[in-house]
Design a protein around this motif. Sequence first.
Motif, PDB file in Angstrom:
ATOM      1  N   ILE A  29      -1.073   1.208  -7.421  1.00  0.00           N
ATOM      2  CA  ILE A  29      -2.425   1.776  -7.464  1.00  0.00           C
ATOM      3  C   ILE A  29      -2.822   1.963  -8.921  1.00  0.00           C
ATOM      4  N   SER A  30      -3.927   1.356  -9.287  1.00  0.00           N
ATOM      5  CA  SER A  30      -4.439   1.449 -10.648  1.00  0.00           C
ATOM      6  C   SER A  30      -5.818   2.088 -10.643  1.00  0.00           C
ATOM      7  N   GLY A  31      -6.318   2.375 -11.831  1.00  0.00           N
ATOM      8  CA  GLY A  31      -7.644   2.968 -11.977  1.00  0.00           C
ATOM      9  C   GLY A  31      -7.752   3.564 -13.355  1.00  0.00           C
ATOM     10  N   ILE A  32      -8.963   3.800 -13.801  1.00  0.00           N
ATOM     11  CA  ILE A  32      -9.143   4.398 -15.125  1.00  0.00           C
ATOM     12  C   ILE A  32      -8.780   5.879 -15.064  1.00  0.00           C
ATOM     13  N   PRO A  33      -8.600   6.533 -16.223  1.00  0.00           N
ATOM     14  CA  PRO A  33      -8.313   7.975 -16.195  1.00  0.00           C
ATOM     15  C   PRO A  33      -9.394   8.740 -15.437  1.00  0.00           C
ATOM     16  N   GLY A  34      -8.958   9.647 -14.569  1.00  0.00           N
ATOM     17  CA  GLY A  34      -9.909  10.460 -13.821  1.00  0.00           C
ATOM     18  C   GLY A  34     -10.472   9.811 -12.580  1.00  0.00           C
ATOM     19  N   SER A  35      -9.933   8.670 -12.179  1.00  0.00           N
ATOM     20  CA  SER A  35     -10.478   7.971 -11.002  1.00  0.00           C
ATOM     21  C   SER A  35      -9.996   8.575  -9.686  1.00  0.00           C
ATOM     22  N   GLY A  36      -8.839   9.221  -9.704  1.00  0.00           N
ATOM     23  CA  GLY A  36      -8.307   9.818  -8.480  1.00  0.00           C
ATOM     24  C   GLY A  36      -7.135   9.057  -7.897  1.00  0.00           C
ATOM     25  N   LYS A  37      -6.524   8.167  -8.675  1.00  0.00           N
ATOM     26  CA  LYS A  37      -5.428   7.336  -8.160  1.00  0.00           C
ATOM     27  C   LYS A  37      -4.196   8.156  -7.783  1.00  0.00           C
ATOM     28  N   THR A  38      -3.909   9.205  -8.567  1.00  0.00           N
ATOM     29  CA  THR A  38      -2.734  10.032  -8.270  1.00  0.00           C
ATOM     30  C   THR A  38      -2.892  10.747  -6.941  1.00  0.00           C
ATOM     31  N   THR A  39      -4.063  11.305  -6.710  1.00  0.00           N
ATOM     32  CA  THR A  39      -4.326  12.013  -5.461  1.00  0.00           C
ATOM     33  C   THR A  39      -4.329  11.044  -4.287  1.00  0.00           C
ATOM     34  N   LEU A  40      -4.895   9.853  -4.484  1.00  0.00           N
ATOM     35  CA  LEU A  40      -4.893   8.846  -3.421  1.00  0.00           C
ATOM     36  C   LEU A  40      -3.469   8.458  -3.059  1.00  0.00           C
ATOM     37  N   ALA A  41      -2.634   8.218  -4.073  1.00  0.00           N
ATOM     38  CA  ALA A  41      -1.245   7.822  -3.816  1.00  0.00           C
ATOM     39  C   ALA A  41      -0.520   8.889  -3.012  1.00  0.00           C
ATOM     40  N   SER A  42      -0.677  10.152  -3.411  1.00  0.00           N
ATOM     41  CA  SER A  42      -0.019  11.256  -2.722  1.00  0.00           C
ATOM     42  C   SER A  42      -0.507  11.378  -1.285  1.00  0.00           C
ATOM     43  N   ALA A  74       8.281   6.562   2.856  1.00  0.00           N
ATOM     44  CA  ALA A  74       7.295   6.250   1.818  1.00  0.00           C
ATOM     45  C   ALA A  74       7.476   7.183   0.621  1.00  0.00           C
ATOM     46  N   PHE A  75       7.425   6.620  -0.577  1.00  0.00           N
ATOM     47  CA  PHE A  75       7.655   7.382  -1.802  1.00  0.00           C
ATOM     48  C   PHE A  75       6.654   6.971  -2.877  1.00  0.00           C
ATOM     49  N   VAL A  76       6.305   7.944  -3.732  1.00  0.00           N
ATOM     50  CA  VAL A  76       5.415   7.685  -4.868  1.00  0.00           C
ATOM     51  C   VAL A  76       6.229   7.686  -6.153  1.00  0.00           C
ATOM     52  N   VAL A  77       5.964   6.716  -7.005  1.00  0.00           N
ATOM     53  CA  VAL A  77       6.557   6.693  -8.346  1.00  0.00           C
ATOM     54  C   VAL A  77       5.415   6.667  -9.360  1.00  0.00           C
ATOM     55  N   PRO A  78       5.139   7.809 -10.016  1.00  0.00           N
ATOM     56  CA  PRO A  78       4.098   7.817 -11.060  1.00  0.00           C
ATOM     57  C   PRO A  78       4.603   7.116 -12.320  1.00  0.00           C
ATOM     58  N   LEU A  79       3.688   6.526 -13.063  1.00  0.00           N
ATOM     59  CA  LEU A  79       4.083   5.848 -14.297  1.00  0.00           C
ATOM     60  C   LEU A  79       4.204   6.793 -15.485  1.00  0.00           C
ATOM     61  N   ASP A  80       3.902   8.073 -15.302  1.00  0.00           N
ATOM     62  CA  ASP A  80       3.963   9.034 -16.403  1.00  0.00           C
ATOM     63  C   ASP A  80       5.329   9.056 -17.083  1.00  0.00           C
ATOM     64  N   GLY A  81       6.381   8.806 -16.293  1.00  0.00           N
ATOM     65  CA  GLY A  81       7.732   8.838 -16.844  1.00  0.00           C
ATOM     66  C   GLY A  81       8.012   7.727 -17.835  1.00  0.00           C
ATOM     67  N   THR A 153      16.784   4.262   2.019  1.00  0.00           N
ATOM     68  CA  THR A 153      15.918   4.407   3.190  1.00  0.00           C
ATOM     69  C   THR A 153      14.440   4.284   2.839  1.00  0.00           C
ATOM     70  N   ALA A 154      14.139   4.185   1.558  1.00  0.00           N
ATOM     71  CA  ALA A 154      12.739   4.022   1.134  1.00  0.00           C
ATOM     72  C   ALA A 154      12.270   2.614   1.496  1.00  0.00           C
ATOM     73  N   ARG A 155      11.244   2.528   2.338  1.00  0.00           N
ATOM     74  CA  ARG A 155      10.760   1.220   2.789  1.00  0.00           C
ATOM     75  C   ARG A 155       9.362   0.904   2.249  1.00  0.00           C
ATOM     76  N   ILE A 156       8.626   1.943   1.850  1.00  0.00           N
ATOM     77  CA  ILE A 156       7.302   1.762   1.241  1.00  0.00           C
ATOM     78  C   ILE A 156       7.314   2.527  -0.076  1.00  0.00           C
ATOM     79  N   VAL A 157       7.100   1.820  -1.175  1.00  0.00           N
ATOM     80  CA  VAL A 157       7.117   2.463  -2.489  1.00  0.00           C
ATOM     81  C   VAL A 157       5.764   2.218  -3.154  1.00  0.00           C
ATOM     82  N   VAL A 158       5.137   3.322  -3.557  1.00  0.00           N
ATOM     83  CA  VAL A 158       3.809   3.261  -4.181  1.00  0.00           C
ATOM     84  C   VAL A 158       3.953   3.620  -5.659  1.00  0.00           C
ATOM     85  N   PHE A 159       3.622   2.678  -6.520  1.00  0.00           N
ATOM     86  CA  PHE A 159       3.625   2.904  -7.966  1.00  0.00           C
ATOM     87  C   PHE A 159       2.191   3.214  -8.376  1.00  0.00           C
ATOM     88  N   GLU A 160       1.988   4.337  -9.025  1.00  0.00           N
ATOM     89  CA  GLU A 160       0.619   4.674  -9.425  1.00  0.00           C
ATOM     90  C   GLU A 160       0.563   4.975 -10.908  1.00  0.00           C
TER      91      GLU A 160
END
Length: 294
Positions: A29-42, A74-81, A153-160
């Motif tokens: 999931i991509s988007g410009i800063p402030g687009s809401g991608k983090t909230t959408l991913a969660s 399903a798991f979220v991996v933010p790119l902040d790290g 056991t993670a079968r769906i991984v969302v990178f945001e």
Amino acid sequence: MDTQVQRLVEHTWEKFSTYDLSQRLLIAISGIPGSGKTTLASSAVHALNKKHHDSRHTLFPNSPETDPSNPDIAFVVPLDGYHLTRKQLAALPNAEEAIFRRGAAFTFDAHSYLDLVEKVRKPITPETPTIYAPSFDHAVKDPVSNDISIPPTARIVVFEGLYTALDEGGWRDAHTLMDEVWFVDTDIETATQRVAKRNFAAGITKTFEESLARTKESDMRNARDILDHRLHVDQVIPSVEDETWRSEEEVQVENELERTATQADNEASAEEVRRQQMMRMDSIAALAADGVGM
């Protein structure tokens, strides 16, 4: 559930249903800063896990709703790290710019991100280990290694993150390994206000005006880079002004700004009343001096 999230969850679940047990569904999931991608991913990951548990409970009605033998898939991996550390930024030839522009694509470790995606992309086998990704500690303002676990056991991984659809080295290669890429679309002005409020809430700046200026000089430069160099995406999701898409911090800041504005208006009104009273008192004093009305 927001109708956009619901549509994406149904679409994702339908696609995931065609995968065998050795496959993972990878979404960026991509988007410009402030687009809401983090909230959408969660929101999407939460809904996908709920759908998984509900479907399992439908098949086995007597199974407990919280079943340790049936973990989330399903798991979220933010790119902040994948931010470069402050020490790494200080060692760059353009250290001053890099520190000020922290958050720009060149201040991230894109190749380490690619390495993670390549590991997650491999087929699941009985020997598949837990894979670890870094997180970001906002208190110390640096990444934390191996802080996010991606179990077998993670079968769906969302990178945001900002650059999951950026046409540059590292990011581009990771993009090709995704099953789907989503882009959260919003206009620059709306995003500017959101990011400025968020940064002000985080204490990055002392005033909202300072935060607004910094956002325009840094975050929105990154936004234009993202828009100008975007790779193919499968889903374009309009960002919406909806309470479910806003973080608690954003709501708190907006309420604080409204309270401050109201207070300023009230103070201005009170000052005007005082000014009128003073003018009236001055007029009465002048009349009294002239012997009028006495």
